[in-house]
Write a protein that holds these residues in place. Structure first.
Motif, short mmCIF file in Angstrom:
data_model
loop_
_atom_site.label_atom_id
_atom_site.label_comp_id
_atom_site.label_asym_id
_atom_site.label_seq_id
_atom_site.Cartn_x
_atom_site.Cartn_y
_atom_site.Cartn_z
N UNK A 1 47.56 33.14 42.45
CA UNK A 1 47.04 34.43 42.00
C UNK A 1 46.80 35.35 43.18
N UNK A 2 46.25 34.83 44.27
CA UNK A 2 46.00 35.65 45.45
C UNK A 2 47.30 36.16 46.06
N UNK A 3 48.37 35.38 45.93
CA UNK A 3 49.68 35.85 46.42
C UNK A 3 50.14 37.07 45.63
N UNK A 4 49.78 37.12 44.36
CA UNK A 4 50.20 38.24 43.52
C UNK A 4 49.47 39.53 43.81
N UNK A 5 48.34 39.47 44.51
CA UNK A 5 47.58 40.69 44.82
C UNK A 5 47.55 40.92 46.33
#
Length: 362
Positions: A314-318
């Protein structure tokens, strides 16, 4: 007498172009940001000295997008690039933009050119106004952001002036401008041309001493004919905007149970709704709203996470989001550490409170 020492953190900040998705440092553009810092007592007692260039040798125009009356990160980088062409404070950098309440002198502007652009959608009129300002003031260089609006405007101005445009500059100095070529396998180097566009997140914003930002007169053109007779911006439902194109995204995680209230909050904020993988796997929200490496990678200006702990995917997506706000009960959650503003509270209690606050404002 104690010796004045350089602050290494200020030196690093001066050459930092972007921090996400990965740290990018451009040490070729040192400017005034690497000068020796004054003594702490001088900082407390003496206000920052503003640089005033009364009789500049030449002008450098920095044309900004300023959507919604606020300078974007890209606009600040264009001003930083313009300062690299000032010849050691011999030239004046002119910010060409609609009115903004920001201190543009602190961003490196010696002059402002009000009225050269207007906030409505009128690309022909804006291009004609800037071309008239260029003909009147005769700047040595004119820089535009290589963005959707800025790139279009730069090409319109180049066509009106019948001059070449050196686009997507990634490295700039008073002697050379560099842009990628042949699918980034080679570099194209040339002397800085009159018209150039600056690629995003490649040149650091200006972080030196503030400048005067005095107003400059703007000639008003009167074009004889226009191809666009009538145009207006049509409002789009934020829920219909694809996640990878949305500017404001709010996302629900495992800490959210009232998804109808979550969608109501997204509508009230004018935000595009998103979700974590756990929520999509449970079927609470459709898969197209999933944010993360296995869903959609965002390029938003602001992201608000309700009840999302922050898994690595999820952090990669933001990673490219500029501002992150997190609401979570776990103080040690990864999303709290990633956030610029963290609210340690129950997301399910915060959402109706936000709705009530928005309703009271209306």
């Amino acid at each position: 007498m104690s010796r004045i020492r350089r602050d290494p953190r200020a030196a690093l900040l001066a050459v930092t172009v972007a921090t996400r998705p990965r740290l990018r440092i451009d040490r070729a553009h040192r400017g005034d940001g690497l000068r020796a810092d004054p003594a702490p007592s001088a900082i407390a007692e003496t206000p920052p000295r503003r640089i005033a260039i009364a009789d500049p040798a030449y002008l450098v125009f920095a044309v900004a997008d300023v959507p919604g009356g606020t300078l974007t990160r890209h606009d600040r980088q264009v001003l930083g690039a313009a300062r690299l062409l000032d010849g050691g404070n011999q030239a004046a950098v002119v910010l060409v933009a609609p009115h903004t309440d920001e201190d543009v002198g602190a961003l490196g502007a010696d002059r402002t050119l009000p009225g050269a652009r207007n906030v409505s959608y009128d690309p022909e009129g804006v291009a004609a106004a800037i071309a008239a300002a260029i003909a009147h003031h005769r700047p040595r260089h004119v820089l535009f952001p290589e963005s959707a609006d800025g790139g279009d405007l730069a090409r319109r101005v180049a066509a009106l002036l019948d001059e070449p445009l050196f686009d997507s500059v990634e490295n700039l100095s008073a002697r050379v401008a560099i842009r990628p070529a042949t699918a980034r396998r080679l570099e194209w180097r040339a002397a800085p041309s009159r018209l150039m566009t600056i690629a995003p997140d490649m040149i650091a914003p200006y972080r030196g001493s503030p400048h005067d930002a005095a107003p400059l007169d703007a000639p008003v053109p009167n074009p004889e004919s226009r191809c666009i007779l009538n145009a207006e911006r049509v409002a789009v439902d934020a829920a219909d905007i694809p996640l990878d194109e949305a500017a404001l995204v709010i996302a629900a995680g495992n800490g959210v149970t009232d998804f109808a209230g979550f969608l109501e909050l997204a509508l009230a904020l004018g935000a595009t709704p998103g979700a974590s993988r756990v929520v999509c796997d449970a079927g609470h929200l459709p898969r197209r709203l999933q944010v993360g490496a296995s869903g959609t990678v965002l390029n938003a200006d602001c992201y608000v996470a309700f009840g999302i702990s922050g898994a690595p995917q999820h952090l990669q997506g933001i990673g490219q989001v500029e501002h992150v706000i997190a609401v979570n009960t776990d103080l040690h959650a990864a999303m709290i550490a990633r956030a610029e503003l963290a609210i340690v509270a129950d997301a399910q209690a915060i959402m109706p409170a936000l709705l009530d606050a928005l309703e009271s404002r209306r």
